[in-house]
Design a protein around this motif. Structure first.
Motif, PDB file in Angstrom:
ATOM      1  N   CYS B 305      12.509 -16.777 -49.140  1.00  0.00           N
ATOM      2  CA  CYS B 305      12.293 -18.186 -48.855  1.00  0.00           C
ATOM      3  C   CYS B 305      11.101 -18.697 -49.658  1.00  0.00           C
ATOM      4  O   CYS B 305      10.041 -18.076 -49.680  1.00  0.00           O
ATOM      5  CB  CYS B 305      12.026 -18.376 -47.361  1.00  0.00           C
ATOM      6  SG  CYS B 305      11.566 -20.075 -46.972  1.00  0.00           S
ATOM      7  N   CYS B 311       4.306 -20.636 -44.690  1.00  0.00           N
ATOM      8  CA  CYS B 311       4.982 -20.822 -43.405  1.00  0.00           C
ATOM      9  C   CYS B 311       4.235 -20.118 -42.274  1.00  0.00           C
ATOM     10  O   CYS B 311       3.824 -18.965 -42.404  1.00  0.00           O
ATOM     11  CB  CYS B 311       6.408 -20.285 -43.504  1.00  0.00           C
ATOM     12  SG  CYS B 311       7.335 -20.528 -41.993  1.00  0.00           S
ATOM     13  N   CYS B 318      12.340 -13.057 -44.070  1.00  0.00           N
ATOM     14  CA  CYS B 318      12.235 -14.256 -44.898  1.00  0.00           C
ATOM     15  C   CYS B 318      12.016 -13.902 -46.361  1.00  0.00           C
ATOM     16  O   CYS B 318      12.354 -14.660 -47.260  1.00  0.00           O
ATOM     17  CB  CYS B 318      11.069 -15.120 -44.435  1.00  0.00           C
ATOM     18  SG  CYS B 318      11.225 -15.641 -42.734  1.00  0.00           S
ATOM     19  N   CYS B 336      16.643 -22.267 -43.283  1.00  0.00           N
ATOM     20  CA  CYS B 336      15.607 -21.466 -42.656  1.00  0.00           C
ATOM     21  C   CYS B 336      16.291 -20.549 -41.670  1.00  0.00           C
ATOM     22  O   CYS B 336      17.277 -20.937 -41.046  1.00  0.00           O
ATOM     23  CB  CYS B 336      14.603 -22.372 -41.939  1.00  0.00           C
ATOM     24  SG  CYS B 336      13.408 -21.466 -40.937  1.00  0.00           S
TER      25      CYS B 336
HETATM   26  S1  SF4 Z   1      10.611 -19.130 -41.121  1.00  0.00           S
HETATM   27 FE1  SF4 Z   1      11.992 -20.342 -42.316  1.00  0.00          FE
HETATM   28  S2  SF4 Z   1      10.643 -21.540 -43.596  1.00  0.00           S
HETATM   29 FE2  SF4 Z   1       9.393 -19.920 -42.731  1.00  0.00          FE
HETATM   30  S3  SF4 Z   1       9.440 -18.373 -44.274  1.00  0.00           S
HETATM   31 FE3  SF4 Z   1      11.093 -17.901 -42.863  1.00  0.00          FE
HETATM   32  S4  SF4 Z   1      12.865 -18.886 -43.716  1.00  0.00           S
HETATM   33 FE4  SF4 Z   1      11.112 -19.729 -44.748  1.00  0.00          FE
END
Ligand code: SF4
Ligand SMILES: Nc1ncnc2c1ncn2[C@@H]1O[C@H](COP(=O)(O)OP(=O)(O)OP(=O)(O)O)[C@@H](O)[C@H]1O
Ligand SMILES: [Mg+2]
Lengths: 319, 338
Positions: B305, B311, B318, B336
């Motif tokens: 991500c 985040c 992720c 997400c």
């Molecule tokens: S929670 Fe969602 S936005 Fe945050 S790093 Fe993981 S995938 Fe990305």
């Protein structure tokens, strides 16, 4: 606008006066005068020599001589060449047209090269065409005219024997053959001057176009759906022309300077060679007159640059 | 604010007919000395007839590149459409020839840029510049085109339009120039107006006026608008649906009410938190840099991500793979894993 031009011309008067004072003083301080030869000639009695000098006012103080020259000039009396024994204005009128024809044609040639090549290269940056054009322009710009001039003479006159290498103003005959002879002897000086200037301007046109081409309003023009050709001519070139026209007008003085060298190489009987001979012979009235004419041309071209600039760019207003 | 939600849900032919613009998995990369910059890296979004789609995201996330690619105004090279399709009224425009693209520009899709001070050509009058579009696409004569140009200036509330058509851009203020740009973009009644941060360069008080004019023109001409902006408040006021972009990708897409009521992506949540109060935000220039950290390099983006580095909820999963855009409720999509 007319008012602006008139005011600019009025402002030019003090500049011209200043130039003439400096020139006159420098020439007066320089060693030697046209009567040096006479002075060493034992056949001329000293009293004759002195009388002659006095009649020409050569022994008066500098400022007296300057004002004499200035008032004569204002009356339209440009003086008398010590060396050629004819009036200076006649001499200049004889020589100026040749120079103007050679310079004029060479500058047209330069623009005919620089505009299309510069614009085409800039619309295709780093393409093969651009790279070749850039290299040639760089070479053309780096080679001094006296060098290319001699190269041209060696190749076209001596090796190929196509073109005459001495310019003659007294070609006999008339009609087409006469005209053709004139063209033939003008080709090399025009080409040498034109190619040099063309090379310099190609680089300038290219960079002016490159400056404009990345501006937002060109993207706007593209977003309208206009064809590339229309965008280039109507939106890009029209704006790039503003600095180019100014540069062309402002480089005219340098062009005259360059023409002096070229005229020497090809023995073109123009104003440049007149100046050189006059300097070598200490022919003060001719030197003064020629430099003065060139100064006037410089000032006129500066004014022309400003007027054209305002005419091309609506953001400029004359006040 | 619920109309966007319902509109989103019907399926089949009706929905396709309503779709004006459908961008699918668009990838636009730029060749640089350091390598390929993946400015737009798999963006999918659509605009329906007559709707206003807000596109938000912080500086450098690929909003402008996406917008410019729709009209193929990206310089190629260095740019390249690496992948994806852009369907305009059902036809993919990616393979179109330059001549075919020209007949779409301004005629069917108009565009307004961020910088009104530099978007007009300084050597032509504003009338000539508007008339140029009309003469090209509507085949009007010189005189008729100038008359129409004056009418357009009047529509965007420029005082004294019949006199002002003959003025040069430098005789207009920034706000007035942006009105001229809008008049120009709308002169051929396009079906879609792309407005790329049309108010960012302007004074706060002028911003509201420009937005008002855009909304008014949209009603009058019945066109769709793709409004790119930094300001969440502007989106809240004018858009029916919103696409949130992050680092060359779509992070979240939702009807505007749903997005503000129920933001799913941590990035969107951060954006919304950075607005003091939604109803007054339109008049405040809210910068999105309020979220700590900075955008990852688009030269060599992380495998997982792209928001992970900033985040608050980041998990080991992720970092493994890019979370795909999935639908969490009707018309609400989020990239997400949460
Ligand atoms: S929670 Fe969602 S936005 Fe945050 S790093 Fe993981 S995938 Fe990305
Ligand atoms: N011609 C180009 N060459 C290289 N990279 C480019 C080029 N054009 C855009 N980019 C890169 O693409 C990315 C996205 O740029 P884009 O202009 O689309 O951002 P944006 O979302 O519109 O930002 P802003 O809010 O500042 O307008 C940026 O990182 C930018 O550096
Ligand atoms: Mg942008």
């Amino acid at each position: 606008m007319t008012q602006y031009v008139l005011r600019r011309l009025l402002i030019a008067i003090p500049s011209l006066l200043g130039i003439s004072v400096i020139l006159f003083t420098v020439l007066a301080l320089a060693p030697g005068d046209p009567f040096e030869e006479l002075a060493t000639n034992p056949a001329v009695p000293p009293d004759v020599r002195a009388a002659l000098r006095a009649s020409l006012g050569l022994d008066d103080p500098v400022h007296v001589r300057y004002f004499n020259w200035l008032f004569a000039m204002l009356r339209g009396d440009w003086g008398y060449s010590f060396v050629s024994r004819i009036d200076v204005d006649d001499l200049i009128l004889q020589r100026l047209p040749t120079t103007l024809i050679v310079i004029g044609s060479s500058q047209i040639l330069a623009l005919m090269i620089a505009l299309p090549v510069g614009v085409y290269a800039a619309t295709r940056p780093y393409s093969i065409f651009d790279q070749i054009a850039n290299t040639l322009a760089f070479i053309g710009f780096s080679l001094p005219t006296f060098f290319t001039g001699i190269l041209f003479i060696l190749f076209f006159s001596i090796y190929l024997d196509w073109l005459p290498f001495v310019y003659r103003s007294d070609i006999p005959g008339s009609g087409l053959p006469w005209f053709w002879e004139h063209v033939k002897q003008s080709i090399m000086p025009i080409a040498v001057l034109g190619l040099f200037q063309g090379a310099a301007w190609t680089r300038f046109v290219r960079s002016a176009v490159l400056d404009v081409i990345r501006l937002d309003y060109v993207t706007t023009a593209r977003a309208k759906g206009l064809a590339e050709r229309v965008i280039t001519i109507k939106h890009v070139m029209r704006n790039a022309l503003i600095p180019v026209v100014t540069l062309v007008a402002l480089s005219m003085p340098a062009v005259f300077g360059g023409a002096i060298v070229t005229e020497q190489i090809f023995r073109v009987p123009g104003i440049g060679s007149l100046l050189i001979t006059a300097i070598l012979a200490n022919d003060t009235p001719v030197i003064m007159a020629v430099t003065f004419v060139v100064s006037i041309l410089v000032i006129l071209f500066n004014l022309l640059a400003d007027v054209l600039y305002g005419w091309l760019d609506p953001r400029i207003s004359y006040r | 604010m619920t109309e966007g939600m319902t509109a989103e849900r019907d399926t089949g032919a009706a929905a396709t007919a309503r779709r004006l613009l459908e961008i699918a998995n668009l990838k636009v990369h730029f060749r640089t000395d350091d390598g390929w910059v993946r400015a737009v890296d798999g963006v999918s979004l659509g605009v329906d007839r007559g709707e206003t789609l807000g596109v938000v995201g912080e500086s450098g996330c690929g909003k402008t590149v996406t917008a410019m690619t729709v009209l193929k105004l990206i310089a190629m090279p260095p740019g390249k459409i690496v992948d994806g399709t852009i369907h305009w009224q059902g036809r993919d425009i990616v393979p179109l020839t330059p001549a075919e693209m020209r007949s779409i520009r301004s005629k069917e899709i108009g565009i307004v840029f961020q910088e009104p001070m530099t978007s007009l050509n300084p050597v032509y009058t504003v009338g000539e510049q508007i008339a140029e579009t009309l003469r090209l696409h509507e085949g009007l004569g010189k005189r008729a085109a100038m008359d129409r140009a004056a009418e357009m200036l009047k529509l965007v509330h420029i005082p004294n339009p019949s006199r002002r058509v003959n003025d040069y851009p430098h005789q207009f203020s920034g706000g007035m120039r942006q009105r001229v740009m809008i008049a120009m973009a709308l002169s051929c009644s396009p079906k879609l107006l792309i407005a790329d941060e049309p108010t960012t360069a302007l004074d706060v008080t002028i911003q509201a006026q420009i937005l008002e004019i855009m909304v008014e023109m949209k009603e009058r001409l019945g066109m769709a608008v793709m409004l790119i902006t930094h300001a969440m408040g502007v989106v809240a006021e004018t858009a029916q649906r919103v696409v949130v972009m992050y680092a060359g990708k779509v992070a979240e897409e939702a009807p505007v009410g749903e997005l503000f009521a129920n933001p799913r992506h941590p990035y969107t949540q951060g954006l919304i938190r950075s607005i003091p109060r939604i109803d007054t935000a339109a008049t405040h220039k809210v910068r999105l840099e309020a979220i700590p950290g900075s955008v990852p390099s688009l030269l060599d983006p992380p495998k997982g991500c792209r928001f992970a580095a900033r985040c608050r909820f980041v998990m080991p999963e992720c970092l493994d793979a890019q979370p795909p855009l999935r639908e969490v409720s009707p018309g609400h999509k989020v990239a997400c894993i949460l």
